[in-house]
Write an enzyme that holds these catalytic residues in place. Structure first.
Site, short mmCIF file in Angstrom:
data_model
loop_
_atom_site.label_atom_id
_atom_site.label_comp_id
_atom_site.label_asym_id
_atom_site.label_seq_id
_atom_site.Cartn_x
_atom_site.Cartn_y
_atom_site.Cartn_z
N SER A 1 0.82 -1.21 0.00
CA SER A 1 0.00 0.00 0.00
C SER A 1 0.86 1.26 0.00
CB SER A 1 -0.83 0.07 1.29
OG SER A 1 -1.71 -0.99 1.39
N HIS B 1 -1.18 -2.96 -7.28
CA HIS B 1 -1.89 -2.53 -6.07
C HIS B 1 -3.39 -2.71 -6.26
CE1 HIS B 1 -3.07 0.80 -3.05
NE2 HIS B 1 -2.90 -0.34 -2.41
N GLU C 1 -3.91 -0.46 -9.65
CA GLU C 1 -2.79 0.44 -9.96
C GLU C 1 -1.60 -0.42 -10.38
OE1 GLU C 1 -3.69 4.31 -7.13
OE2 GLU C 1 -2.46 2.73 -6.26
N ASN D 1 -3.73 6.13 -2.59
CA ASN D 1 -3.38 6.31 -1.18
C ASN D 1 -2.72 7.66 -0.89
OD1 ASN D 1 -4.53 3.94 -0.46
ND2 ASN D 1 -2.63 2.76 -0.35
C1 LIG Z 1 -9.26 6.70 10.48
C2 LIG Z 1 -7.95 6.10 10.88
C3 LIG Z 1 -6.86 6.66 10.10
C4 LIG Z 1 -5.74 5.76 10.00
C5 LIG Z 1 -4.62 6.28 9.20
C6 LIG Z 1 -4.80 6.14 7.76
C7 LIG Z 1 -3.95 5.09 7.20
C8 LIG Z 1 -4.14 4.92 5.76
C9 LIG Z 1 -5.13 3.89 5.36
C10 LIG Z 1 -5.09 3.68 3.88
C11 LIG Z 1 -5.40 2.27 3.58
C12 LIG Z 1 -5.09 1.92 2.18
C13 LIG Z 1 -5.33 0.47 1.92
C14 LIG Z 1 -5.10 0.03 0.51
O1 LIG Z 1 -3.79 0.21 0.11
C15 LIG Z 1 -6.01 0.62 -0.52
C16 LIG Z 1 -7.44 0.20 -0.33
O2 LIG Z 1 -7.83 -0.91 -0.58
S1 LIG Z 1 -8.45 1.40 0.25
C17 LIG Z 1 -9.98 0.61 0.43
C18 LIG Z 1 -10.78 0.69 -0.81
N1 LIG Z 1 -12.09 0.14 -0.56
C19 LIG Z 1 -13.15 0.88 -0.29
O3 LIG Z 1 -13.08 2.08 -0.30
C20 LIG Z 1 -14.41 0.12 0.02
C21 LIG Z 1 -15.56 1.02 0.14
N2 LIG Z 1 -16.75 0.24 0.42
C22 LIG Z 1 -17.52 -0.28 -0.54
O4 LIG Z 1 -17.28 -0.15 -1.73
C23 LIG Z 1 -18.72 -1.06 -0.06
O5 LIG Z 1 -18.99 -0.68 1.24
C24 LIG Z 1 -18.53 -2.62 -0.15
C25 LIG Z 1 -17.26 -3.09 0.54
C26 LIG Z 1 -18.51 -3.07 -1.62
C27 LIG Z 1 -19.69 -3.30 0.56
O6 LIG Z 1 -20.87 -2.76 0.11
P1 LIG Z 1 -22.06 -2.42 1.12
O7 LIG Z 1 -23.23 -1.98 0.30
O8 LIG Z 1 -21.52 -1.50 2.13
O9 LIG Z 1 -22.37 -3.79 1.85
P2 LIG Z 1 -23.03 -5.12 1.32
O10 LIG Z 1 -22.56 -6.16 2.27
O11 LIG Z 1 -24.51 -4.95 1.15
O12 LIG Z 1 -22.37 -5.43 -0.09
C28 LIG Z 1 -22.83 -4.88 -1.31
C29 LIG Z 1 -22.66 -5.92 -2.39
O13 LIG Z 1 -21.28 -6.26 -2.50
C30 LIG Z 1 -21.12 -7.67 -2.32
N3 LIG Z 1 -19.85 -7.89 -1.61
C31 LIG Z 1 -19.34 -7.15 -0.62
N4 LIG Z 1 -18.18 -7.63 -0.22
C32 LIG Z 1 -17.94 -8.71 -0.98
C33 LIG Z 1 -16.89 -9.64 -1.04
N5 LIG Z 1 -15.82 -9.58 -0.24
N6 LIG Z 1 -16.97 -10.65 -1.94
C34 LIG Z 1 -18.02 -10.76 -2.77
N7 LIG Z 1 -19.06 -9.90 -2.77
C35 LIG Z 1 -19.03 -8.90 -1.88
C36 LIG Z 1 -22.30 -8.09 -1.50
O14 LIG Z 1 -22.62 -9.44 -1.72
C37 LIG Z 1 -23.40 -7.20 -2.01
O15 LIG Z 1 -23.92 -7.72 -3.21
P3 LIG Z 1 -25.45 -7.48 -3.56
O16 LIG Z 1 -26.20 -8.04 -2.40
O17 LIG Z 1 -25.63 -6.01 -3.72
O18 LIG Z 1 -25.67 -8.22 -4.82
N1 LIG Z 2 -5.94 -4.36 3.84
C1 LIG Z 2 -6.10 -3.61 2.79
O1 LIG Z 2 -7.16 -2.96 2.63
C2 LIG Z 2 -5.04 -3.51 1.73
C3 LIG Z 2 -5.37 -2.99 0.47
C4 LIG Z 2 -4.37 -2.93 -0.52
C5 LIG Z 2 -3.09 -3.37 -0.25
N2 LIG Z 2 -2.82 -3.88 0.99
C6 LIG Z 2 -1.45 -4.39 1.21
O2 LIG Z 2 -1.49 -5.80 1.00
C7 LIG Z 2 -0.55 -6.45 1.88
C8 LIG Z 2 -1.30 -7.47 2.73
O3 LIG Z 2 -2.30 -6.81 3.47
P1 LIG Z 2 -3.53 -7.61 4.12
O4 LIG Z 2 -4.50 -6.60 4.55
O5 LIG Z 2 -3.93 -8.71 3.22
O6 LIG Z 2 -2.82 -8.24 5.41
P2 LIG Z 2 -3.30 -9.44 6.32
O7 LIG Z 2 -2.71 -9.22 7.65
O8 LIG Z 2 -4.76 -9.64 6.20
O9 LIG Z 2 -2.62 -10.72 5.62
C9 LIG Z 2 -1.25 -10.92 5.51
C10 LIG Z 2 -1.01 -12.42 5.40
O10 LIG Z 2 0.36 -12.66 5.06
C11 LIG Z 2 0.79 -13.79 5.80
N3 LIG Z 2 2.25 -13.76 5.86
C12 LIG Z 2 3.04 -12.95 6.61
N4 LIG Z 2 4.34 -13.22 6.35
C13 LIG Z 2 4.36 -14.20 5.41
C14 LIG Z 2 5.40 -14.91 4.73
N5 LIG Z 2 6.68 -14.64 4.96
N6 LIG Z 2 5.06 -15.84 3.83
C15 LIG Z 2 3.76 -16.13 3.58
N7 LIG Z 2 2.73 -15.49 4.20
C16 LIG Z 2 3.04 -14.55 5.09
C17 LIG Z 2 0.09 -13.67 7.14
O11 LIG Z 2 0.04 -14.90 7.83
C18 LIG Z 2 -1.29 -13.17 6.71
O12 LIG Z 2 -2.17 -14.23 6.46
C19 LIG Z 2 0.13 -5.33 2.66
O13 LIG Z 2 1.31 -4.98 1.99
C20 LIG Z 2 -0.89 -4.20 2.60
O14 LIG Z 2 -0.32 -2.93 2.74
C21 LIG Z 2 -3.75 -3.97 1.99
#
Ligand SMILES: CCCCCCCCCCCCC[C@H](O)CC(=O)SCCNC(=O)CCNC(=O)[C@H](O)C(C)(C)COP(=O)(O)OP(=O)(O)OC[C@H]1O[C@@H](n2cnc3c(N)ncnc32)[C@H](O)[C@@H]1OP(=O)(O)O
Ligand SMILES: NC(=O)c1ccc[n+]([C@@H]2O[C@H](COP(=O)([O-])OP(=O)(O)OC[C@H]3O[C@@H](n4cnc5c(N)ncnc54)[C@H](O)[C@@H]3O)[C@@H](O)[C@H]2O)c1
Length: 309
Positions: A140, A161, A173, A211
């Protein structure tokens, strides 16, 4: 534009395309990546550190496939069941890394967000994988170039990504480092499209595109909470109902995992100590120390334990 023209000089023949992939890490992201790869015609090996973890990964894939299948084959239960069984039959879970990479076309790393742990893994992978194998990290926040440093194949290294939850989020990405060859980059873009994702081309800059914008927004939300300006519930409601986001910042942080959030922000603070946007949040550090990791542990900013749902 120049980059696009340059890349399109290469054409990847069917025989040269990525067919066999290995996903390292069967957590939130690894299991989602394995699932989508399997449903889009790839042969997948999924690696984690124990059989117990792999069992949980397979269970979560099954649950997600059931949701996708129910929608895709709404009027045909048998077809939904076949879809689930076919996909699962294309995923081989294992704890044996050497075996998992021995003839793979692409390794996607999705383990914990820690440079030392990723380096240890990639050193091992570089020894074990064949020459033609491309390596990608799903990090990430860590620089792809720095992760690649421990390998002897920077020309066959890039970033893929994915977004959480992988089966639902359309974006991918695709990151290149200066050493990534045009052929490798083209293959990664084609793989992303074969996975059904909308690909965007990114340079190896902090947070890539999403991000770099998302992290400061989420950090500001946490500071607002720390100052006592508004409750987590109200901040989330405001962003959902006022800005149209599917999840508020705290619901999203719990969804991503608070440990992953903390690794990201602490890492960026270390690399950019002068940037006030990345100043660590004591609240987040305390929650992680207390084992409150968000949804995956049952509690984070909100409570997900069954009794309270
Ligand atoms: C505040 C603290 C600060 C901390 C510091 C900050 C740190 C930085 C953090 C950054 C993290 C970055 C991580 C990463 O690198 C990048 C990312 O991934 S960012 C995350 C991106 N994702 C989102 O933004 C998700 C947003 N949410 C949604 O889009 C929706 O909520 C959802 C997840 C799709 C769920 O939808 P909802 O309507 O809420 O809920 P439902 O349960 O009704 O689901 C709708 C629909 O989707 C189907 N579904 C949901 N999940 C799954 C799944 N895993 N597999 C299969 N299907 C799924 C579900 O069945 C529903 O289908 P339907 O019934 O409509 O047919
Ligand atoms: N969580 C998110 O929303 C998100 C979204 C995009 C990218 N990412 C990135 O993806 C990566 C994984 O995140 P996550 O949320 O899936 O973490 P997670 O904690 O859910 O899963 C990580 C997994 O890796 C396994 N693991 C650790 N060391 C290992 C090794 N040496 N060999 C094999 N398996 C090992 C752990 O047992 C665990 O099951 C991170 O780099 C994170 O930044 C996370």
């Amino acid at each position: 534009m120049a980059q696009l023209t340059q890349v399109s000089r290469f054409s990847t023949s069917a025989a040269n395309m990525i067919k066999k992939i290995t996903v390292i890490g069967g957590g939130l992201m690894g299991s989602g990546i394995a699932q989508v790869a399997a449903t889009t015609g790839h042969k997948v090996t999924m690696v984690d550190t124990s059989e117990d973890i792999l069992q949980k990964s397979v269970k979560s894939i099954q649950a997600s496939l059931a949701r996708v299948g129910k929608k895709k084959f709404a009027n045909d239960e048998a077809a939904g069941k076949k879809f689930l069984e076919d996909a699962l039959s294309h995923i081989k879970p294992t704890v044996n890394i050497k075996e998992a990479v021995k003839d793979t076309d692409l390794v996607i790393e999705a383990i914990v967000e820690n440079m030392d742990v990723k380096h240890k893994l990639f050193r091992e992978l570089d020894q074990a994988a064949p020459q033609h194998t491309i390596f990608a990290s799903n990090t990430s926040s860590l620089p792809i170039g720095k992760i690649a440093e421990v390998t002897s194949r920077k020309d066959r290294f890039g970033g893929l990504h994915f977004f959480n939850p992988v089966p639902m989020m359309k974006l991918l990405e695709v990151i290149r480092i200066p050493e990534t060859s045009d052929e490798t980059y083209k293959k990664l873009l084609e793989f992303g499209k074969a996975m059904g994702k909308h690909t965007v081309e990114c340079k190896d800059t902090p947070g890539f595109i999403v991000n770099r914008l998302l992290v400061p927004y989420m950090m500001e939300a946490t500071r607002m909470l720390e100052r006592g300006d508004a409750s987590a519930q109200d901040i989330d409601s405001a962003m959902k109902l006022g800005a149209g986001y599917p999840m508020g910042p705290f619901e999203l942080a719990d969804y991503v995992g608070l440990d992953t959030c903390m690794f990201i922000i602490d890492g960026w603070h270390k690399d950019y100590p002068e940037n006030p946007l990345f100043k660590p949040v004591p609240l987040l550090q305390k929650m992680v120390a207390d084992g409150k990791l968000g949804r995956k542990s049952g509690e984070g900013f909100f409570n997900y334990k069954k009794s309270s749902m």
